[in-house]
Design a protein around this motif. Structure first.
Motif, PDB file in Angstrom:
ATOM      1  N   MET A 145      -5.935   9.217 -10.461  1.00 49.35           N
ATOM      2  CA  MET A 145      -5.042   9.410  -9.320  1.00 49.35           C
ATOM      3  C   MET A 145      -5.760   9.075  -8.017  1.00 49.35           C
ATOM      4  SD  MET A 145      -2.916  12.839 -10.308  1.00 49.35           S
ATOM      5  CE  MET A 145      -1.700  12.835 -11.640  1.00 49.35           C
ATOM      6  N   THR A 146      -7.026   9.462  -7.943  1.00 51.34           N
ATOM      7  CA  THR A 146      -7.817   9.120  -6.758  1.00 51.34           C
ATOM      8  C   THR A 146      -7.957   7.609  -6.623  1.00 51.34           C
ATOM      9  OG1 THR A 146      -9.055  11.188  -6.864  1.00 51.34           O
ATOM     10  CG2 THR A 146     -10.084   9.363  -5.668  1.00 51.34           C
ATOM     11  N   GLU A 147      -8.166   6.915  -7.738  1.00 53.15           N
ATOM     12  CA  GLU A 147      -8.302   5.460  -7.688  1.00 53.15           C
ATOM     13  C   GLU A 147      -7.027   4.799  -7.188  1.00 53.15           C
ATOM     14  OE1 GLU A 147      -8.930   1.578 -10.560  1.00 53.15           O
ATOM     15  OE2 GLU A 147      -9.943   3.422 -11.115  1.00 53.15           O
ATOM     16  N   ALA A 148      -5.877   5.298  -7.647  1.00 53.97           N
ATOM     17  CA  ALA A 148      -4.616   4.711  -7.202  1.00 53.97           C
ATOM     18  C   ALA A 148      -4.438   4.884  -5.690  1.00 53.97           C
ATOM     19  CB  ALA A 148      -3.450   5.340  -7.959  1.00 53.97           C
ATOM     20  N   GLN A 149      -4.766   6.075  -5.175  1.00 45.47           N
ATOM     21  CA  GLN A 149      -4.689   6.301  -3.734  1.00 45.47           C
ATOM     22  C   GLN A 149      -5.713   5.443  -2.990  1.00 45.47           C
ATOM     23  OE1 GLN A 149      -2.737   7.999  -1.761  1.00 45.47           O
ATOM     24  NE2 GLN A 149      -1.560   9.331  -3.119  1.00 45.47           N
ATOM     25  N   ARG A 150      -6.896   5.344  -3.556  1.00 42.20           N
ATOM     26  CA  ARG A 150      -7.954   4.536  -2.939  1.00 42.20           C
ATOM     27  C   ARG A 150      -7.543   3.073  -2.877  1.00 42.20           C
ATOM     28  NH1 ARG A 150     -14.099   4.199  -5.470  1.00 42.20           N
ATOM     29  NH2 ARG A 150     -14.885   2.527  -4.127  1.00 42.20           N
ATOM     30  N   SER A 151      -6.816   2.614  -3.880  1.00 41.11           N
ATOM     31  CA  SER A 151      -6.358   1.222  -3.898  1.00 41.11           C
ATOM     32  C   SER A 151      -5.408   0.943  -2.748  1.00 41.11           C
ATOM     33  CB  SER A 151      -5.692   0.917  -5.240  1.00 41.11           C
ATOM     34  OG  SER A 151      -6.584   1.156  -6.301  1.00 41.11           O
ATOM     35  N   ALA A 152      -4.566   1.933  -2.445  1.00 43.10           N
ATOM     36  CA  ALA A 152      -3.675   1.778  -1.289  1.00 43.10           C
ATOM     37  C   ALA A 152      -4.500   1.647  -0.009  1.00 43.10           C
ATOM     38  CB  ALA A 152      -2.719   2.965  -1.201  1.00 43.10           C
ATOM     39  N   ASP A 153      -5.550   2.449   0.102  1.00 44.28           N
ATOM     40  CA  ASP A 153      -6.426   2.350   1.281  1.00 44.28           C
ATOM     41  C   ASP A 153      -7.123   0.990   1.339  1.00 44.28           C
ATOM     42  OD1 ASP A 153      -5.757   4.911   2.035  1.00 44.28           O
ATOM     43  OD2 ASP A 153      -7.506   5.845   1.119  1.00 44.28           O
ATOM     44  N   THR A 154      -7.522   0.474   0.178  1.00 37.50           N
ATOM     45  CA  THR A 154      -8.167  -0.841   0.137  1.00 37.50           C
ATOM     46  C   THR A 154      -7.229  -1.915   0.662  1.00 37.50           C
ATOM     47  OG1 THR A 154      -9.592  -0.209  -1.718  1.00 37.50           O
ATOM     48  CG2 THR A 154      -9.222  -2.567  -1.386  1.00 37.50           C
TER      49      THR A 154
ATOM     50  N   ALA B 216       0.829  -1.207   0.000  1.00 42.62           N
ATOM     51  CA  ALA B 216       0.000   0.000   0.000  1.00 42.62           C
ATOM     52  C   ALA B 216       0.862   1.254   0.000  1.00 42.62           C
ATOM     53  CB  ALA B 216      -0.932  -0.008   1.209  1.00 42.62           C
ATOM     54  N   ASP B 217       1.936   1.248   0.759  1.00 43.41           N
ATOM     55  CA  ASP B 217       2.836   2.403   0.793  1.00 43.41           C
ATOM     56  C   ASP B 217       3.459   2.647  -0.582  1.00 43.41           C
ATOM     57  OD1 ASP B 217       2.288   2.748   3.470  1.00 43.41           O
ATOM     58  OD2 ASP B 217       4.126   1.756   4.173  1.00 43.41           O
ATOM     59  N   LEU B 218       3.845   1.578  -1.261  1.00 50.43           N
ATOM     60  CA  LEU B 218       4.424   1.723  -2.600  1.00 50.43           C
ATOM     61  C   LEU B 218       3.384   2.257  -3.583  1.00 50.43           C
ATOM     62  CD1 LEU B 218       6.610  -1.516  -2.912  1.00 50.43           C
ATOM     63  CD2 LEU B 218       7.392   0.831  -2.560  1.00 50.43           C
ATOM     64  N   LEU B 219       2.167   1.735  -3.485  1.00 52.02           N
ATOM     65  CA  LEU B 219       1.109   2.216  -4.377  1.00 52.02           C
ATOM     66  C   LEU B 219       0.842   3.700  -4.160  1.00 52.02           C
ATOM     67  CD1 LEU B 219      -1.690  -0.511  -4.434  1.00 52.02           C
ATOM     68  CD2 LEU B 219      -0.192   0.162  -6.300  1.00 52.02           C
ATOM     69  N   ALA B 220       0.791   4.112  -2.903  1.00 46.44           N
ATOM     70  CA  ALA B 220       0.547   5.523  -2.606  1.00 46.44           C
ATOM     71  C   ALA B 220       1.659   6.397  -3.170  1.00 46.44           C
ATOM     72  CB  ALA B 220       0.406   5.721  -1.101  1.00 46.44           C
ATOM     73  N   ALA B 221       2.904   5.937  -3.036  1.00 45.93           N
ATOM     74  CA  ALA B 221       4.034   6.706  -3.544  1.00 45.93           C
ATOM     75  C   ALA B 221       4.038   6.783  -5.068  1.00 45.93           C
ATOM     76  CB  ALA B 221       5.344   6.101  -3.049  1.00 45.93           C
ATOM     77  N   ARG B 222       3.458   5.779  -5.717  1.00 46.59           N
ATOM     78  CA  ARG B 222       3.454   5.714  -7.181  1.00 46.59           C
ATOM     79  C   ARG B 222       2.109   6.113  -7.781  1.00 46.59           C
ATOM     80  NH1 ARG B 222       6.336  -0.327  -7.446  1.00 46.59           N
ATOM     81  NH2 ARG B 222       8.243   0.303  -6.332  1.00 46.59           N
ATOM     82  N   SER B 223       1.220   6.663  -6.970  1.00 46.64           N
ATOM     83  CA  SER B 223      -0.144   6.917  -7.426  1.00 46.64           C
ATOM     84  C   SER B 223      -0.193   7.890  -8.602  1.00 46.64           C
ATOM     85  CB  SER B 223      -1.006   7.431  -6.273  1.00 46.64           C
ATOM     86  OG  SER B 223      -0.489   8.644  -5.751  1.00 46.64           O
ATOM     87  N   GLU B 224       0.710   8.843  -8.633  1.00 45.97           N
ATOM     88  CA  GLU B 224       0.698   9.799  -9.741  1.00 45.97           C
ATOM     89  C   GLU B 224       1.058   9.102 -11.050  1.00 45.97           C
ATOM     90  OE1 GLU B 224       2.149  14.378 -10.629  1.00 45.97           O
ATOM     91  OE2 GLU B 224       3.263  13.161  -9.182  1.00 45.97           O
ATOM     92  N   GLN B 225       2.133   8.293 -11.019  1.00 45.44           N
ATOM     93  CA  GLN B 225       2.526   7.567 -12.233  1.00 45.44           C
ATOM     94  C   GLN B 225       1.430   6.601 -12.676  1.00 45.44           C
ATOM     95  OE1 GLN B 225       4.342   7.946  -9.406  1.00 45.44           O
ATOM     96  NE2 GLN B 225       6.542   7.731  -9.787  1.00 45.44           N
ATOM     97  N   ILE B 226       0.882   5.849 -11.720  1.00 43.23           N
ATOM     98  CA  ILE B 226      -0.174   4.899 -12.052  1.00 43.23           C
ATOM     99  C   ILE B 226      -1.385   5.630 -12.613  1.00 43.23           C
ATOM    100  CG2 ILE B 226      -1.813   3.227 -11.080  1.00 43.23           C
ATOM    101  CD1 ILE B 226       0.395   2.431  -9.090  1.00 43.23           C
ATOM    102  N   GLY B 227      -1.724   6.775 -12.027  1.00 44.20           N
ATOM    103  CA  GLY B 227      -2.848   7.554 -12.501  1.00 44.20           C
ATOM    104  C   GLY B 227      -2.662   8.035 -13.928  1.00 44.20           C
TER     105      GLY B 227
END
Length: 480
Positions: free
Chosen positions: A107-116, A81-92
């Motif tokens: 970008m919101t979805e990538a951050q939300r995925s980290a929360d999931t 989750a920490d890695l996903l949050a850090a990479r959320s901009e690129q993934i978005g």
């Protein structure tokens, strides 16, 4: 990666992840930007051998995952989750380019995925059974019994293009939290961002074979039918869901399928709040959500005012270039999808519906469409549109519509706006659906809640706690 020129982003070739290693393919499919039409990257076309190797790896890894203590599974999920949050901009950025979804939503979805994944981590240490009171009968008296939960083994996860990363998080996160391994096959229309999602698990130290990815649709039948797969989790269309259900034999499945987004607005509701929510939740993600607002039923004496308010709100929604952060709604997944929706709308208009709002299609992009004067036999009412279009229908009596929805093939979620507790309770008791959202639309969802449908809309539930329940099996322990 140059974020100032994100519209020129090129991903190159992605690879499958099998047994902790990347695997090149003989054939690759080009992935196009649905707004610009250029190639964003290339995804592998997995073969029968790739599928066989991935299942072998997952079968080996299931023993490792089952033996891993809950706190270690939780730590793995938090690290990912920490890695996903850090990479959320690129993934978005990648998600927006390949899917046409608005960048802000991606970008919101990538951050939300980290929360999931963090929610899944919390549930990894809460898997529990129950004590069975054996002294309730003479034959059981003096014995001790418990129901315990164990991982099912290998999970096959198949995800769609409309929520490619967060829906993958729901499947992979729950599978690992429960102590399973997984083979994940994303939609071939949005594979690039899912590859980045899977890479985060590898980088976080997931055991080899615990997370495997395959690409393309050709291997899907082999994947779900294989005897090494113990559980199939699928999100997608009703026809494909039925094919899976008919082909897996005695395997357990979770199927999250389609719906027609019914939402009621009673005369005592806050009309402005309801109109704003209905307008926006009919077009967000270009209407490509199983629970998008599609059919809005409004009490007759407030109908005209409500239509006026919905049109006013729809006019404020910003459609345009998905990569522009000011854009609220981008394109459909491709031009063919937009043409299909356009034809459904045209058919309704030809049959007498009134196009209260709507504009000509531009490539894969459609503007927000509002149809009035429809009837229950029109496809835009009785079939899933899966596009940025909604119908608004007046009613005198609400109970017959409750019954019609319950008798229909669909039963995903329903929304109702009312200040009457009695009416809200009546909806909950009488509408046969997976969820009733009071003073919210059919599209409302929070990741920790049990989400899913009944009838043709599916079976099983997503949401970490509930998916983990589905992805484990009960075992009775009796001590004589």
């Amino acid at each position: 990666m140059d974020f100032e020129t994100g519209s020129q982003l090129q991903v190159g070739k992605i690879t499958a992840h099998i047994d902790g290693k990347t695997r090149e393919a003989e054939h690759y499919d080009a992935i196009h930007d649905p707004y610009r039409g250029d190639v964003v990257g290339h995804a592998p076309v997995s073969t029968a051998r790739d599928c066989d190797d991935a299942l072998d790896a997952a079968a080996r890894a299931k023993e490792t995952m089952a033996a891993m203590p809950g706190y270690e599974r939780a730590a793995l999920l938090r690290s990912t989750a920490d890695l996903l949050a850090a990479r959320s901009e690129q993934i978005g950025y990648v998600m927006s380019r390949e899917s046409g979804k608005a960048l802000r939503d991606c970008m919101t979805e990538a951050q939300r995925s980290a929360d999931t994944l963090r929610l899944c981590a919390e549930e990894a240490v809460r898997i529990s059974g129950e004590h069975v009171p054996m002294d309730a009968s003479a034959i059981g008296a003096g014995k001790i019994a418990m129901v315990m939960r164990f991982p099912v083994g290998v999970v096959a996860g198949i995800t769609p293009f409309n929520g490619p990363v967060n829906l993958s998080a729901h499947k992979v996160g729950a599978a690992l939290a429960a102590g399973n391994s997984i083979v994940l096959k994303p939609s071939p229309k949005a594979p690039l961002c899912v590859s980045m999602f899977a890479q985060a698990f590898i980088d976080a130290g997931a055991p080899a074979g615990s997370v495997n990815t395959l690409y393309g649709n050709a291997i899907a039948p082999q994947l779900v039918r294989d005897a090494r797969v113990d559980f199939v989790s699928f999100t997608g269309s009703i026809p494909v869901g039925k094919l899976i259900r008919d082909s897996v034999g005695m395997k357990r499945v979770a199927l999250e399928l389609g719906g027609v987004g019914p939402t009621f607005v009673h005369g005592d509701a806050d009309l402005e709040a309801a109109a704003k929510a209905c307008a926006r939740n009919s077009v967000m993600l270009a209407g490509q959500s199983c629970v998008s607002v599609q059919n809005v039923y409004v009490q007759k004496h407030v109908y005209e005012r409500f239509v006026e308010l919905v049109c006013k709100e729809m006019d404020t929604v910003r459609f345009g270039d998905p990569m522009d952060l000011s854009t609220e709604v981008g394109t459909l997944i491709d031009e063919n999808a937009a043409i299909r929706v356009e034809k459904m709308i045209a058919s309704a208009v030809d049959a007498g519906a009134h196009l209260t709002r709507g504009a000509p299609r531009r490539g894969a992009q459609l503007s927000g469409t509002i149809l009035t004067g429809v009837n229950a036999s029109m496809d835009v009412v009785c079939k899933e549109i899966f596009g940025p279009a909604m119908t608004i229908q007046p009613y005198d009596a609400i109970e017959p519509i409750f019954k019609a929805i319950s008798d229909s093939p669909y039963g995903l979620q329903c929304g109702i706006y009312t200040n009457s507790l009695d009416l809200a309770l009546s909806a909950i008791r009488k509408i046969r659906t997976g969820g009733v959202i009071v003073n919210g639309t059919s599209r409302w969802r929070s990741d920790q809640m049990p989400y899913g449908g009944v009838k043709d809309s599916g079976m099983g539930r997503e949401g970490p706690k509930y998916a983990i329940r589905d992805m484990t099996e009960e075992r009775l322990f009796v001590l004589n």
